[in-house]
Every structure is written in C-alpha cells, then in structure tokens.
Design an enzyme around this catalytic site. Structure first.
Site, PDB file in Angstrom:
ATOM      1  N   LYS A   1      -7.115 -10.379  -9.963  1.00  0.00           N
ATOM      2  CA  LYS A   1      -8.282 -10.459  -9.093  1.00  0.00           C
ATOM      3  C   LYS A   1      -9.229  -9.290  -9.379  1.00  0.00           C
ATOM      4  O   LYS A   1      -8.761  -8.178  -9.640  1.00  0.00           O
ATOM      5  CB  LYS A   1      -7.774 -10.365  -7.639  1.00  0.00           C
ATOM      6  CG  LYS A   1      -8.650 -11.044  -6.631  1.00  0.00           C
ATOM      7  CD  LYS A   1      -7.944 -11.080  -5.284  1.00  0.00           C
ATOM      8  CE  LYS A   1      -8.972 -10.907  -4.188  1.00  0.00           C
ATOM      9  NZ  LYS A   1      -8.405 -10.911  -2.854  1.00  0.00           N
TER      10      LYS A   1
ATOM     11  N   LYS B   1     -11.930  -3.090  -7.213  1.00  0.00           N
ATOM     12  CA  LYS B   1     -12.660  -1.836  -7.457  1.00  0.00           C
ATOM     13  C   LYS B   1     -11.729  -0.735  -7.936  1.00  0.00           C
ATOM     14  O   LYS B   1     -12.181   0.267  -8.485  1.00  0.00           O
ATOM     15  CB  LYS B   1     -13.407  -1.396  -6.204  1.00  0.00           C
ATOM     16  CG  LYS B   1     -12.511  -1.070  -5.045  1.00  0.00           C
ATOM     17  CD  LYS B   1     -13.319  -0.769  -3.807  1.00  0.00           C
ATOM     18  CE  LYS B   1     -12.403  -0.858  -2.603  1.00  0.00           C
ATOM     19  NZ  LYS B   1     -12.965  -1.537  -1.472  1.00  0.00           N
TER      20      LYS B   1
ATOM     21  N   LYS C   1       0.822  -1.203   0.000  1.00  0.00           N
ATOM     22  CA  LYS C   1       0.000   0.000   0.000  1.00  0.00           C
ATOM     23  C   LYS C   1       0.858   1.255   0.000  1.00  0.00           C
ATOM     24  O   LYS C   1       0.478   2.260  -0.590  1.00  0.00           O
ATOM     25  CB  LYS C   1      -0.930   0.020   1.221  1.00  0.00           C
ATOM     26  CG  LYS C   1      -2.073  -0.959   1.120  1.00  0.00           C
ATOM     27  CD  LYS C   1      -3.125  -0.680   2.179  1.00  0.00           C
ATOM     28  CE  LYS C   1      -4.294  -1.642   2.076  1.00  0.00           C
ATOM     29  NZ  LYS C   1      -5.244  -1.510   3.180  1.00  0.00           N
TER      30      LYS C   1
END
Ligand code: TRP
Length: 328
Positions: free
Chosen positions: A195, A198, A113
């Site tokens: 995968k 969003k 992240k």
C-alpha cells in the site's frame, strides 16, 4: 428526514499522498451533500508516537489547510482539532473503565505499531482505541467511514456503546462502519505489492499532494509496470492495475471506456494521459493550499467555528455519561 451524522478522523502526521486523497479525503469531499459530516484532526492520537512538538503544531494546521484545499467546505461540514475539546480524553477515561483488558489486548493495530516502535510502547498507544471510541460516541454518530485497518477499532467502539447503554442506561448511539468504495486502495508506484505509505522513503514510491508537476511526471514515468504492452485491467499485472485504478478514480470513466481509449496504444501514451489528469486534479489543490498558508487567520477562524459547532453535542453526551456512572 434529518441527514445522517458521519464522523471521520485523520492524523496530522506527515504529508498527504495520493493514497490518502483517493482512499479517504476524496470520499469525504464527495459525501458532504449527502450527510452531516464532522471532520476531526486527531492530534491527540498522533502523540501515541513520539512527535516534535513544534512540528506537530505546524502539521496540524497544515493538514487543516490541505483538507480545505481539497474541498472540505466549512459551509457544509464541521472541521475541528481533537485536542480543542476536553471531553474526548474525559470520555475515553469513562470508556476505559468499561473496556476489558482482554478485549483491548486483541487490537491488531497495537501489536503492529508496538512492534514497529519497540522503544516507545506507551499506555496511550495501547489505549488508542478507547480515545477513538470517545471521538465517535461523543457525537451520536450514525456512520464512520473506514478502511479495513480501522474496522476492529470501530467494532470495539460499538461494543463498548452497547454494553454501556445496557449497564447504565441509554447514552450513546451505536455507530455503523461505512465501508469506503473499492478502487480507493492505491499501491506504491515503485512497489505495487504494498500500500502507498508515507513511511516508505524511496523517492519514487508515493505522489504527495504538494509535489510539483515535474515530480508527478518523474514518478509516473518511473512507476513499475511489466513487459506486456496492452492497456487492460488485469489484476495480475499489479503495476499497471494500480495506475489504471488511479486513472479510473480520477477520470470517473468506466473500465470499458478506459480500455477502448487506450486500445492499440502503449504505456507511454497511457502514462502521459495519467500525468495530465493528475496535474489537472492536484495542481489546483496545491495553489489553494498555498493561498491558505498565507491566510492562517482565515483557517484558524474556520477551525474555531468548527469546534464551537460540535462542542454542545460533545458536552451533552459527556455530561450524560458522567451522570450515569455517578460522577459528580
Ligand atoms: N485511527 C484512525 C486512523 O488512524 C484515526 C481516527 C481517530 C479516527 N479517531 C477516529 C477515524 C474516529 C474515525 C473515527 O486512521
């Protein structure tokens, strides 16, 4: 025998898509009779990434509406918002003081992240796993449902619980991960090698739970397949394999049944059947979601009951931890 306690957390960021539903929420709905479930909307985790405050508030309530629409039942389970219980960050602090920098620095999600958000590598993002450990340990949880991306965080929660109990005296139940069912991994429709996510913005990548029937139709029709024509489960045919996996989970049919259902038929017929099943499953969620959106007070009441049902346990665990470390 008492039912085992299961804690699940979900972040209120963005629209829920089919991957979230089949990978997590459907499992949560299905396990409501077997376990005592605590479902937590982890909005405090969400602010480790910059959020628009008004949108965050809206998304938090929207997520509650969506979880209820999908079948989370307030009669069977507790559903609450993380930031409504102050013991979460308070326990995270005590845990922080008992987690080594070296152990925290190994978390791969932080590395991931922070490389994606290089301009906002804040201390909360680094500390995220301590707050997650607090979420779980406050409720003397037996099981935490998890996908592979959260395993390392649960391992950290277990380790800090074990060490704390040893150093100060018994305070926390050591939770076990509950590995979610196979077949739950939904891949992108336009790119079945990644995968469903969003954050991938291409128009035919993901089916969102609020998509209209026409959008569902368009996205499935456009979904990547290959130049073969028979409908069989073959992992090397990634696009078809993904669509068949979705059909398998939604229809609850076996692979053998599915292969014989489509024997001698092609992509067109298979895709039409998949579209019908998707619409049959998703459109009631959409309607119930709209109904709940128009009844916000009802939803706020459920969240309020949820928080009151879990608060005593959070408080008693936190008070014990505080006492054990010598905080007045
Ligand atoms: N980190 C989890 C995720 O991104 C969300 C989460 C926060 C969670 N606290 C939790 C999951 C406690 C399980 C238990 O998916």
């Amino acid at each position: 025998m008492d039912k085992k306690i299961v804690f699940s957390g979900i972040q209120p960021t963005g629209n829920i898509h089919l991957g979230n539903y089949l990978g997590a929420i459907k499992n949560w709905v299905d396990m409501q009779d077997k376990y005592k479930n605590i479902f937590c909307i982890v909005n405090s985790h969400a602010i480790t990434i910059k959020q628009d405050p008004n949108i965050l508030k809206e998304q938090t309530i929207n997520l509650a509406c969506m979880l209820l629409a999908c079948g989370i039942s307030p009669k069977k389970s507790s559903l609450f918002i993380q930031s409504n219980i102050d013991e979460h960050p308070a326990l995270a602090w005590i845990l922080d003081c008992n987690i080594q920098m070296g152990d925290m620095s190994r978390m791969t999600q932080f590395k991931d992240k922070s490389s994606k958000n290089p301009r906002n590598i804040n201390v909360g993002l680094f500390n995220y796993p301590a707050l997650m450990a607090a979420d779980i340990l406050l409720y003397q949880v037996d099981l935490v449902p998890t996908g592979s991306d959260q395993k390392q965080h649960i391992e950290l929660a277990r380790n800090v619980a074990i060490k704390f109990n040893k150093d100060y005296g018994k305070c926390f139940k050591v939770p076990e991960p509950l590995i979610l069912q196979e077949g739950a991994r939904v891949m992108g429709l336009d790119n079945p090698k990644v995968k469903m996510s969003k954050s991938i913005k291409s128009p035919n990548h993901a089916i969102f739970l609020l998509d209209s029937n026409d959008e569902i139709k368009r996205k499935i029709k456009k979904a990547t397949t290959d130049s073969n024509s028979n409908i069989v489960f073959d992992e090397s045919r990634v696009g078809l394999y993904n669509l068949l996996g979705i059909y398998e989970t939604l229809s609850a049919k076996s692979r053998i049944q599915i292969e014989s259902e489509f024997e001698g038929k092609g992509y067109g017929e298979f895709k039409n059947t998949l579209i019908d099943v998707l619409i049959e499953v998703l459109s009631p969620f959409r309607e119930e979601y709209k109904r709940l959106q128009d009844n916000k007070d009802y939803v706020l009441n459920i969240l309020n009951d949820g928080v009151e049902s879990v608060r005593p346990l959070a408080k008693s665990t936190y008070d014990k931890a505080k006492e054990l470390v010598g905080l007045l």
